[in-house]
Design an enzyme around this catalytic site. Structure first.
Site, short mmCIF file in Angstrom:
data_model
loop_
_atom_site.label_atom_id
_atom_site.label_comp_id
_atom_site.label_asym_id
_atom_site.label_seq_id
_atom_site.Cartn_x
_atom_site.Cartn_y
_atom_site.Cartn_z
N ASP A 1 0.87 -1.17 0.00
CA ASP A 1 0.00 0.00 0.00
C ASP A 1 0.91 1.23 0.00
O ASP A 1 2.10 1.14 0.34
CB ASP A 1 -0.88 -0.03 1.25
CG ASP A 1 -1.74 1.21 1.38
OD1 ASP A 1 -2.38 1.58 0.38
OD2 ASP A 1 -1.76 1.81 2.47
N ASP B 1 -1.59 -0.86 5.92
CA ASP B 1 -2.16 -0.49 7.20
C ASP B 1 -3.53 0.11 6.92
O ASP B 1 -3.87 0.43 5.80
CB ASP B 1 -1.28 0.50 7.97
CG ASP B 1 -1.36 1.91 7.40
OD1 ASP B 1 -1.60 2.04 6.19
OD2 ASP B 1 -1.18 2.87 8.16
N ASP C 1 -7.05 -1.97 4.17
CA ASP C 1 -6.11 -3.01 3.79
C ASP C 1 -6.43 -4.36 4.44
O ASP C 1 -5.79 -5.36 4.10
CB ASP C 1 -4.68 -2.60 4.18
CG ASP C 1 -4.18 -1.42 3.38
OD1 ASP C 1 -4.48 -1.37 2.18
OD2 ASP C 1 -3.51 -0.55 3.96
#
Length: 660
Positions: free
Chosen positions: A331, A523, A527
């Site tokens: 991410d 995080d 996610d």
């Protein structure tokens, strides 16, 4: 001693009854032998061993019918052989090794199953429903104009489509809806991964799970809690968790060939000698204790080693997947970046200095709760600038702040907010991922501040290290725009980018990656589904939400992305130690079986010798805990990084652009 149901010992007894019973039986047998009651001791040991053989055989047959051949086969044969030749102490030791090894492996591989509870705990239980007829333009309590009846608190699950709800400042939106208030600002980072607050106006869609800004607002529900975005994320986590294929025990992969070789050697020894005792003597040395114990001990050592580095690994199977990983997905916001907007440039207009502009901005922003305000104040503090008190200050939702500071009217916020008092306000040139904060003083455009969410200083080095460790493919998966994502990917060294993704899109993207196993690092609640779906989900625990941490297989306690590479390094080291321990045990056992096939090792001596083999395999497995070479390498790398990079908790000031 009485074990309370709530004590750790009581729970262990209930979870591993065979281990507890075996320890008790061994103690009783040893006491009987000490008292001279050899026959009674032998009967107790024999009957207990045969009982365990019966229980193990039931599970063994079920596994075989499902096509799974494990070490239970050799264990059952070894227990029967030792009982047959009267080596009942050896039989009990095999039982203890079998049940204890399974318990150790279960402990090492046990994953936390609380991700759904964590998600649900964060979801609001209460919704504030307003009386009918309030969506006619009237303002809600807490707004500048108010004058309507109080809201009714109801369970969030009772919200129906069409209900008008009051969402108070900093509250989580309970259901999907349409904004009725004129304007609002929402933190959608837990859903989309976008770090900047999102401005909404009347008629825009508001997602459940987003966090309201500083003003109470009204929304009209367009879905129930069960059909809203947040609950869909919960469903995705559940579906992804259930769809993950179970990982086969490492030792079981060697079960069939080791069993076949052991039975072959024992059978040939019996056939050639004509003595059935020779068969038992060989199999005493073929007990699978090294395989049953060595791998779990190595993995537990690796998990302990990881914990000492601030990395919580939820099972031995996770370490093995880390060791074999070939791809890594990341991410962006809060993972590759700090997740906090930073000041990168101050662009004053003529008549103002950079320090003047930043001081005025901080003086006004100190009265705002916006995330950008905190960044402006932090930047002023770093430069030793002190905000001046304001005579009056007013925050205009989704636009900015207007304050009277030492007789001067200062506006700080969006371009359109400043352009209201000075149409000559010029847009600032921005790089991908940046945003401008505009200022006016006494109705005249005074300049801009440029904000950006910067890449972690060790992100690029971490990706280089992962490539050195054998990760052949890296990809960024983010909900941000493509230009911003590609800019950040180029900065940290990622070549593949997939942007503007929703949580379900990330799950699909991870599933489509060809090189497996796949690591996913992220995080935030958004996610959680992809962390659960990946072969190994790694949550940045310090910044990550509880849901992300619980959904992940690995949680990094420190807010340090370099720990991702450390986790892979430890996984590879641990697997290497586990495999070497298994092969060491197999090699020693085969050599001893060949010696025993000539009748040179009696059964009693064989049982004692086999325990030495177990000890050697276990001591070798314990190298995963110590790993001195790994410790030295990691210590050197940590010292080097600390000398180059400030702590992540205080991100360094980014390189300035413009007139900073």
């Amino acid at each position: 001693m009485v074990f309370n149901r709530g004590t750790a010992a009581g729970r262990a007894l209930r979870r591993y009854p065979v281990v507890a019973a075996t320890v008790v039986v061994i103690a009783v047998v040893l006491l009987l032998l000490g008292a001279g009651a050899d026959t009674t001791a032998q009967w107790i040991a024999t009957l207990f061993t045969l009982g365990v053989v019966g229980l193990t055989s039931v599970g063994m047959v079920r596994d075989i019918l499902r096509g799974h051949w494990g070490l239970d086969i050799l264990a059952v044969v070894a227990m029967l052989a030792t009982v047959a030749v009267g080596e009942y102490i050896a039989a009990l030791i095999i039982v203890l090794m079998l049940s204890g090894g399974e318990a150790l492996e279960d402990y090492a591989a046990g994953r936390a199953k609380r991700e759904l509870n964590a998600l649900l705990d964060r979801a609001p239980d209460i919704a504030h429903r307003l009386p009918s007829g309030v969506d006619t333009g009237e303002q809600v309590p807490g707004s500048p104009n108010h004058g309507q009846g109080p809201a009714e608190d109801i369970p969030a699950t009772e919200v129906t489509v069409g209900d008008v709800l009051l969402v108070k400042p900093a509250e989580v939106v309970p259901v999907d809806g349409i904004l009725l208030s004129d304007a609002a600002s929402f933190d959608e980072s837990s859903l989309t991964g976008e770090s900047m607050p999102v401005a909404r106006t009347a008629g825009d869609t508001v997602m459940s799970g987003s966090v309201n800004g500083t003003h109470a607002v009204r929304i009209r529900a367009t879905a129930t809690t069960a059909d809203s975005q947040y609950q869909r994320i919960v469903a995705l986590v559940q579906e992804a968790s259930e769809s993950k294929a179970p990982v086969v025990r490492l030792a079981d992969r060697y079960a069939v060939p080791f069993t076949a070789v052991s039975l072959l050697i024992a059978g040939i020894a019996w056939a050639v000698s004509g003595d059935p005792v020779r068969f038992a003597e060989v199999l005493v040395l073929a007990t699978p204790c090294p395989l049953l114990i060595a791998a779990p001990v190595a993995f537990m050592g690796g998990m302990s080693r990881a914990a000492g580095s601030g990395i919580i690994v939820k099972g031995g199977a996770v370490l093995e997947q880390l060791a074999r990983a070939q791809s890594a997905a990341f991410d962006k916001t809060g993972t590759l970046t700090y997740g906090r907007p930073e000041l990168v440039a101050v662009n004053p207009e003529p008549g103002f200095s950079a320090d003047d502009l930043l001081t005025l901005a901080a003086s006004a922003e100190q009265y705002s709760s916006h995330v950008l305000a905190a960044s402006v104040l932090a930047a002023a503090e770093q430069r030793g600038l002190h905000p001046a008190p304001a005579d009056t200050a007013q925050e205009v939702a989704t636009n900015g702040v207007e304050a009277l500071i030492r007789g001067r009217t200062v506006r700080v916020g969006k371009r359109r907010f400043v352009a209201e008092v000075d149409p000559q306000t010029r847009p600032v040139d921005l790089f991908p991922g940046q945003m401008g904060v505009y200022l006016s003083v006494d109705g005249r455009f005074a300049g801009t501040l440029v904000m950006s969410d910067t890449a972690r200083d060790n992100a690029s080095a971490t990706l280089d290290r992962l490539r050195d460790l054998g990760i052949t493919e890296t990809v960024m998966l983010t909900g941000d725009g493509l230009a911003t994502a590609e800019s950040m990917a180029a900065e940290v060294g990622i070549t593949q980018v997939q942007a503007e993704l929703l949580p379900q899109d990330k799950v699909a993207a991870v599933a489509a990656l060809p090189h497996r196993p796949v690591i996913m690092v992220g995080d935030g609640v958004n996610d959680a589904p992809v962390l659960a779906a990946a072969d190994v989900g790694i949550a940045m625990g310090a910044r990550g939400s509880t849901a992300a941490s619980e959904s992940a297989d690995v949680v990094i306690v420190a807010d340090d992305i370099s720990k991702v590479a450390t986790a892979v390094d430890i996984g590879r080291r641990t697997l290497q130690v586990a495999l070497s321990s298994i092969w060491l045990g197999i090699a020693l056992s085969i050599v001893l079986m060949l010696v025993a096939s000539f009748g040179l090792i009696p059964a009693v001596a064989g049982a004692l010798t086999q325990e030495l083999v177990d000890l050697v395999a276990i001591l070798n497995a314990l190298r995963a805990l110590h790993g001195r070479k790994l410790f030295r390498r990691e210590a050197k790398r940590t010292r080097r990084l600390k000398s180059q990079v400030p702590s992540d908790s205080e991100p360094p000031r980014p390189a300035r652009r413009g007139h900073a």
